[in-house]
Motif scaffolding. Structure first.
Motif, short mmCIF file in Angstrom:
data_model
loop_
_atom_site.label_atom_id
_atom_site.label_comp_id
_atom_site.label_asym_id
_atom_site.label_seq_id
_atom_site.Cartn_x
_atom_site.Cartn_y
_atom_site.Cartn_z
N LYS A 1 5.76 5.73 60.22
CA LYS A 1 5.77 6.76 58.84
C LYS A 1 7.10 6.72 58.59
CE LYS A 1 4.69 11.97 59.46
NZ LYS A 1 3.42 13.08 60.13
N ARG A 2 8.33 6.91 59.94
CA ARG A 2 9.48 7.06 59.85
C ARG A 2 10.07 5.89 58.75
NH1 ARG A 2 9.76 7.82 65.49
NH2 ARG A 2 10.53 9.78 65.50
N ARG A 3 9.28 5.24 58.56
CA ARG A 3 10.26 3.67 57.90
C ARG A 3 9.31 4.07 56.37
NH1 ARG A 3 7.33 -0.15 55.46
NH2 ARG A 3 5.39 0.09 56.49
N LEU A 4 8.09 4.52 56.26
CA LEU A 4 8.12 4.93 54.53
C LEU A 4 8.27 6.03 54.14
CD1 LEU A 4 3.89 5.31 54.66
CD2 LEU A 4 5.58 3.75 52.89
N HIS A 5 9.05 7.37 54.69
CA HIS A 5 9.95 8.08 54.77
C HIS A 5 11.59 7.95 54.62
CE1 HIS A 5 13.12 11.50 55.94
NE2 HIS A 5 11.83 12.26 55.12
N ASN A 6 12.22 7.06 55.01
CA ASN A 6 12.95 5.88 54.99
C ASN A 6 12.99 5.79 53.74
OD1 ASN A 6 14.18 7.35 57.28
ND2 ASN A 6 14.15 5.14 58.63
N MET A 7 12.34 4.58 53.18
CA MET A 7 12.57 4.45 52.17
C MET A 7 12.11 5.02 51.55
SD MET A 7 9.41 0.88 53.58
CE MET A 7 8.82 0.90 50.85
N ALA A 8 11.70 6.09 50.69
CA ALA A 8 11.87 7.35 50.10
C ALA A 8 13.02 7.73 49.84
CB ALA A 8 10.46 8.45 50.15
N MET A 9 13.43 8.15 50.65
CA MET A 9 15.04 8.79 51.14
C MET A 9 16.17 7.51 50.35
SD MET A 9 15.02 11.89 52.00
CE MET A 9 13.04 11.97 51.22
N ARG A 10 15.94 6.18 50.59
CA ARG A 10 16.82 5.41 49.99
C ARG A 10 17.03 5.05 48.88
NH1 ARG A 10 15.30 1.27 54.28
NH2 ARG A 10 16.03 2.55 55.82
N SER A 11 15.32 4.67 48.37
CA SER A 11 15.16 5.24 46.77
C SER A 11 16.18 6.12 46.36
CB SER A 11 13.64 4.99 47.00
OG SER A 11 13.69 5.09 44.95
N LYS A 12 15.96 6.98 46.92
CA LYS A 12 16.49 8.53 46.32
C LYS A 12 17.39 8.41 46.00
CE LYS A 12 16.27 13.43 46.78
NZ LYS A 12 15.73 14.74 47.26
N VAL A 13 18.30 7.98 47.21
CA VAL A 13 19.54 7.15 47.00
C VAL A 13 20.09 6.61 45.87
CG1 VAL A 13 21.90 6.88 47.91
CG2 VAL A 13 20.46 8.70 49.67
N ARG A 14 19.62 5.69 45.99
CA ARG A 14 19.70 4.49 44.19
C ARG A 14 19.87 4.83 43.17
NH1 ARG A 14 16.11 0.74 48.29
NH2 ARG A 14 17.50 -0.69 49.21
N THR A 15 18.38 5.96 43.66
CA THR A 15 17.99 6.13 41.66
C THR A 15 19.60 7.24 41.30
OG1 THR A 15 15.96 5.86 42.38
CG2 THR A 15 16.72 7.91 40.47
N TYR A 16 20.19 8.04 42.05
CA TYR A 16 21.02 8.87 42.09
C TYR A 16 22.33 8.43 41.82
CZ TYR A 16 18.84 13.37 42.80
OH TYR A 16 18.09 14.63 42.37
N ILE A 17 22.64 7.01 42.34
CA ILE A 17 23.72 6.21 42.01
C ILE A 17 23.28 5.79 40.86
CG2 ILE A 17 24.50 4.15 42.50
CD1 ILE A 17 24.18 4.58 45.84
N LYS A 18 22.13 5.01 40.04
CA LYS A 18 22.07 4.37 39.26
C LYS A 18 22.30 5.54 38.39
CE LYS A 18 18.43 1.20 40.77
NZ LYS A 18 17.24 0.51 41.05
N LYS A 19 21.68 6.31 38.44
CA LYS A 19 22.06 7.40 36.96
C LYS A 19 23.53 8.15 36.75
CE LYS A 19 18.38 10.85 37.97
NZ LYS A 19 17.87 11.60 38.56
N VAL A 20 24.57 7.50 37.46
CA VAL A 20 25.98 7.49 37.58
C VAL A 20 26.63 6.58 37.32
CG1 VAL A 20 28.13 7.88 38.42
CG2 VAL A 20 26.18 9.15 40.21
N ILE A 21 26.21 5.18 37.13
CA ILE A 21 25.67 3.91 36.31
C ILE A 21 25.85 3.90 35.58
CG2 ILE A 21 26.22 1.79 36.54
CD1 ILE A 21 25.87 1.48 40.16
N ALA A 22 24.34 4.46 35.11
CA ALA A 22 24.31 4.63 33.47
C ALA A 22 24.36 5.45 32.71
CB ALA A 22 22.42 5.46 33.48
N ALA A 23 25.74 6.94 33.26
CA ALA A 23 26.67 7.35 32.45
C ALA A 23 27.89 7.02 32.24
CB ALA A 23 26.84 8.56 33.24
N VAL A 24 28.49 6.39 33.09
CA VAL A 24 29.65 5.06 32.86
C VAL A 24 29.66 3.94 31.79
CG1 VAL A 24 31.21 3.55 34.52
CG2 VAL A 24 30.73 5.67 35.37
N ASP A 25 28.63 3.74 31.81
CA ASP A 25 28.16 2.67 31.08
C ASP A 25 28.34 2.88 29.60
OD1 ASP A 25 28.29 0.55 32.62
OD2 ASP A 25 26.16 0.55 32.97
N ALA A 26 27.64 4.36 29.39
CA ALA A 26 27.69 5.00 27.66
C ALA A 26 29.01 5.32 27.82
CB ALA A 26 26.71 6.46 28.46
N GLY A 27 29.32 5.71 28.27
CA GLY A 27 30.49 6.06 28.17
C GLY A 27 31.68 7.81 28.34
#
Length: 86
Positions: A16-42
């Motif tokens: 149960k904890r592993r699944l929750h932690n995976m979801a949280m880690r994925s959420k962080v990665r998604t938010y990081i990717k949003k920043v990177i996408a905005a930077v790439d778009a200038g």
């Protein structure tokens, strides 16, 4: 396979904890990717606003021990550098 009741419960909790932690880690990665996408778009405004939403989330994951503090600091540092380079 667990040999006792307490070992079976421990296995369930770990899954149960592993699944929750995976979801949280994925959420962080998604938010990081949003920043990177905005930077790439200038788009500096979008990048800074995306970073402002990502930063507290990254810090929260450190407090919950889902991310290591040095990894979080490295991500934040690199994101800030890429935003300032715009």
């Amino acid at each position: 396979m667990a040999n006792s009741k307490q070992a079976a419960k421990r296995a369930r909790q770990n899954d149960k904890r592993r699944l929750h932690n995976m979801a949280m880690r994925s959420k962080v990665r998604t938010y990081i990717k949003k920043v990177i996408a905005a930077v790439d778009a200038g788009d500096k405004d979008a990048a800074t606003s995306a970073f402002k939403t990502a930063q507290p989330l990254i810090d929260a994951m450190v407090n919950k021990k889902i991310l290591h503090k040095n990894k979080a600091a490295r991500h934040k540092s690199r994101l800030i550098k890429s935003i300032q380079a715009l």
